[in-house]
Scaffold this motif. Structure first.
Motif, mmCIF file in Angstrom:
data_model
loop_
_atom_site.group_PDB
_atom_site.id
_atom_site.type_symbol
_atom_site.label_atom_id
_atom_site.label_comp_id
_atom_site.label_asym_id
_atom_site.label_seq_id
_atom_site.Cartn_x
_atom_site.Cartn_y
_atom_site.Cartn_z
ATOM 1 N N ALA A 1 0.285 6.153 2.956
ATOM 2 C CA ALA A 1 -0.191 5.081 3.836
ATOM 3 C C ALA A 1 -1.601 5.389 4.334
ATOM 4 C CB ALA A 1 0.772 4.894 5.006
ATOM 5 N N SER A 2 -1.863 6.662 4.616
ATOM 6 C CA SER A 2 -3.189 7.036 5.131
ATOM 7 C C SER A 2 -4.267 6.842 4.066
ATOM 8 C CB SER A 2 -3.183 8.490 5.609
ATOM 9 O OG SER A 2 -3.263 9.390 4.509
ATOM 10 N N ASP B 1 -4.122 4.202 2.002
ATOM 11 C CA ASP B 1 -3.979 2.796 1.606
ATOM 12 C C ASP B 1 -3.203 2.632 0.309
ATOM 13 O OD1 ASP B 1 -5.015 1.438 3.736
ATOM 14 O OD2 ASP B 1 -7.084 1.544 3.002
ATOM 15 N N TYR C 1 0.457 1.916 -1.109
ATOM 16 C CA TYR C 1 1.710 1.325 -0.650
ATOM 17 C C TYR C 1 2.867 1.939 -1.429
ATOM 18 C CZ TYR C 1 -0.880 -1.872 2.242
ATOM 19 O OH TYR C 1 -1.688 -2.382 3.229
ATOM 20 N N TYR D 1 -1.637 0.414 -5.229
ATOM 21 C CA TYR D 1 -2.494 -0.290 -4.270
ATOM 22 C C TYR D 1 -1.955 -1.698 -4.054
ATOM 23 C CZ TYR D 1 -5.726 3.578 -4.763
ATOM 24 O OH TYR D 1 -6.280 4.828 -4.759
ATOM 25 N N LEU D 2 -2.280 -2.264 -2.885
ATOM 26 C CA LEU D 2 -1.773 -3.584 -2.517
ATOM 27 C C LEU D 2 -2.340 -4.665 -3.446
ATOM 28 C CD1 LEU D 2 -0.036 -4.981 -0.340
ATOM 29 C CD2 LEU D 2 -2.142 -5.355 0.960
#
Ligand SMILES: Cc1cc2nc3c(=O)[nH]c(=O)nc-3n(C[C@H](O)[C@H](O)[C@H](O)COP(=O)(O)O)c2cc1C
Length: 153
Positions: A85-86, A88, A90, A122-123
Motif C-alpha cells: 500500500a505504501s 501504491d 494494490y 497497480y490500480l
C-alpha cells in the motif's frame, strides 16, 4: 514487499512464513491462476502477479509443532500488504483457491500449510470490470467500529 514481510515478529524468531510468487506472463502465473476458484479468475487475469503465503507448521530445530505458525505468518502477510500500500500497489488476499491442487503443483510437504494467494498490481479503471466485480470494487469499504472489537478489562 517480501523484505517487509521478513521483518515480522515470530515465536522463537522461527520465521515460519514462506512465499512463492509468480509474475504476469510466466508459466507460474498461469499455474496459480488455474487454481483460483471460478469467482476469482475473471478479475485476476489483469493482476501483475501472485504471492502464495505458506506457514511451516513445525520448529526447524526440533520438529515440534509450532502453535504460532499461522498467527506469525499472518503478521508477515500484514506487513507485506502494508508495504505494498505504501508503494501504491494494490493487493487482494484470496482464500478462494483450490488449495489441494495448488499445494500439489507447488509440491508442498506435510509440514507446509498454504494460507492464501495474494494478487497484486497497480490500480486500473474499475469501469473495465464486468458485474458483479465492478459493483464490488466501487462499493464503500466497511468495518465494525473499534468499540465492537475492543474492550477494556
Ligand atoms: C484470508 C482471506 C481470504 C479472502 N478470500 C477472498 C476471495 O477468495 N475472494 C475475494 O474476492 N476476496 C477475498 N478476500 C478479501 C475480503 O473479501 C475483503 O478483504 C473484504 O471483503 C473487505 O474488503 P476490503 O478489504 O476491500 O475493505 C479474502 C481476504 C482474506 C484476508
Amino acid at each position: 514487499m517480501l523484505e517487509a514481510a521478513s521483518w515480522a515478529a515470530s515465536a522463537n524468531n522461527e520465521q515460519p512464513w514462506e512465499f512463492v510468487y509468480a509474475l504476469k506472463s510466466t508459466p507460474g502465473f498461469d499455474t496459480i491462476w488455474n487454481c483460483l476458484m471460478p469467482g476469482n479468475q475473471p478479475w485476476n487475469k489483469h493482476a501483475a502477479g501472485f504471492i502464495v503465503t505458506i506457514a511451516r507448521k513445525t520448529f526447524t530445530a526440533n520438529g515440534n509443532p509450532n502453535a504460532n505458525a499461522e498467527h506469525d505468518s499472518g503478521i508477515a502477510t500484514g506487513y507485506l500488504l502494508l508495504q505494498a500500500a505504501s508503494m501504491d500497489i494494490y493487493t487482494h488476499p484470496m482464500g478462494g483457491v483450490d488449495k489441494a491442487k495448488l499445494s500439489a503443483e507447488l509440491k508442498l510437504t506435510e509440514d507446509q500449510k498454504m494460507l492464501c494467494v495474494i494478487s497484486f498490481g497497480y490500480l486500473d479503471d474499475a469501469e473495465k470490470l464486468e458485474e458483479p466485480f465492478k459493483g464490488r470494487e466501487l462499493s464503500a469499504r466497511v468495518r465494525k467500529p473499534v468499540s465492537e472489537i475492543a474492550k477494556e478489562l
